[in-house]
Design an enzyme around this catalytic site. Structure first.
Site, mmCIF file in Angstrom:
data_model
loop_
_atom_site.group_PDB
_atom_site.id
_atom_site.type_symbol
_atom_site.label_atom_id
_atom_site.label_comp_id
_atom_site.label_asym_id
_atom_site.label_seq_id
_atom_site.Cartn_x
_atom_site.Cartn_y
_atom_site.Cartn_z
ATOM 1 N N ARG A 1 0.840 -1.197 0.000
ATOM 2 C CA ARG A 1 0.000 0.000 0.000
ATOM 3 C C ARG A 1 0.871 1.240 0.000
ATOM 4 O O ARG A 1 1.900 1.297 0.658
ATOM 5 C CB ARG A 1 -0.886 0.025 1.242
ATOM 6 N N VAL A 2 0.433 2.245 -0.765
ATOM 7 C CA VAL A 2 0.990 3.591 -0.682
ATOM 8 C C VAL A 2 -0.178 4.562 -0.534
ATOM 9 O O VAL A 2 -1.278 4.299 -1.012
ATOM 10 C CB VAL A 2 1.872 3.970 -1.898
ATOM 11 N N SER A 3 0.081 5.676 0.138
ATOM 12 C CA SER A 3 -0.986 6.618 0.466
ATOM 13 C C SER A 3 -1.389 7.525 -0.687
ATOM 14 O O SER A 3 -2.500 8.029 -0.710
ATOM 15 C CB SER A 3 -0.563 7.484 1.657
ATOM 16 N N THR A 4 -0.464 7.776 -1.623
ATOM 17 C CA THR A 4 -0.781 8.683 -2.727
ATOM 18 C C THR A 4 -0.472 8.014 -4.059
ATOM 19 O O THR A 4 0.276 7.033 -4.121
ATOM 20 C CB THR A 4 0.034 9.990 -2.636
ATOM 21 N N GLN B 1 3.321 8.121 -5.080
ATOM 22 C CA GLN B 1 4.262 7.181 -4.491
ATOM 23 C C GLN B 1 4.336 5.905 -5.315
ATOM 24 O O GLN B 1 3.425 5.574 -6.061
ATOM 25 C CB GLN B 1 3.854 6.857 -3.048
#
Length: 187
Positions: A7-10, A13
Site C-alpha cells: 500500500r501507498v498513500s498517494t 508514491q
C-alpha cells in the site's frame, strides 16, 4: 500460500520497493492499494486480501504501517488472523507471528510505531503553534491579489462586461469570480 499486501498513500508514491520485497519473499498472490491511507480500515484491495486468506496462509506485508496506522487495529488484525489460522509476517520489522516471541515483538513494534506517529504529530502541532505565535499564518498563499478581487467586484457592479470578459481582464478563473463576487452583484 503466501499472500502479500502492498500500500501507498498517494498516487505519486511508488509500490516497486514493496512489490520487489514481497516477490522475493515468494508471495503467491499480491494485493495492492494505491492512494489509500492506512488510517482507513476499509480499503478495496485490503478487503479483497483479507477475504482471500484461508487457514494455513501467511499474510506478508513489507512493514506494519502498510496494514494499519493504529496499534489497536493491528492487534485486532493479528487476533482475527490467529483465529482464522493465518500467520502474519512483516518483512521490515522481521516479525513472524508463527511463534510466541514473534507475537510479542509484533505487539511491541506496533506500540512503538504508534508512539512514533504520535510524537511526530505533537511536534508538528507545537511547530505550527510556535509559528502562529510569531505571526506566521499557515496554508497556501492566496493566488488572487486584493487588487484583482476589488477590480472584479467593481467591474461586476458596473455591469458593462460579461463574466468571461471580467475574468480575462482581471486574470482570474470563472470559479474564482463566483467565489469573489456575490450573486447580488453578478451580471
Amino acid at each position: 500460500m503466501k499472500v502479500g499486501y502492498a500500500r501507498v498513500s498517494t498516487f505519486e508514491q511508488d509500490l516497486d520497493l514493496q512489490l520487489d520485497a514481497l516477490n522475493e519473499e515468494g508471495c503467491d498472490r499480491v494485493f495492492c492499494d494505491q492512494g489509500e491511507s492506512g488510517a482507513k480500515a476499509h480499503r478495496p484491495e485490503w478487503n479483497n486480501c483479507l477475504d482471500h486468506l484461508r487457514e494455513g496462509d501467511v499474510l506478508v506485508i513489507w512493514k506494519l504501517d502498510r496494514a494499519s496506522r493504529s496499534t489497536k487495529h493491528l492487534i485486532e488484525l493479528a487476533e482475527d488472523l490467529d483465529k482464522r489460522g493465518v500467520e502474519l509476517k512483516s518483512l521490515k520489522e522481521q516479525i513472524d507471528t508463527a511463534s510466541a516471541m514473534g507475537k510479542f515483538f509484533f505487539r511491541m513494534t506496533a506500540s512503538i510505531s504508534e508512539l512514533e506517529r504520535d510524537i511526530i504529530r505533537e511536534r508538528t502541532l507545537a511547530g505550527l503553534a510556535a509559528a502562529r505565535a510569531r505571526g506566521r499564518k499557515g496554508g497556501r498563499k492566496k493566488s488572487i491579489t486584493e487588487g484583482q478581487m476589488l477590480e472584479a467586484k467593481r467591474l461586476a457592479e458596473a455591469g458593462e462586461l460579461s463574466i468571461t470578459d471580467i475574468c480575462m481582464k482581471v486574470g482570474i478563473s470563472r470559479a474564482s469570480y463566483y467565489r469573489l463576487v456575490t450573486p447580488e452583484t453578478a451580471s
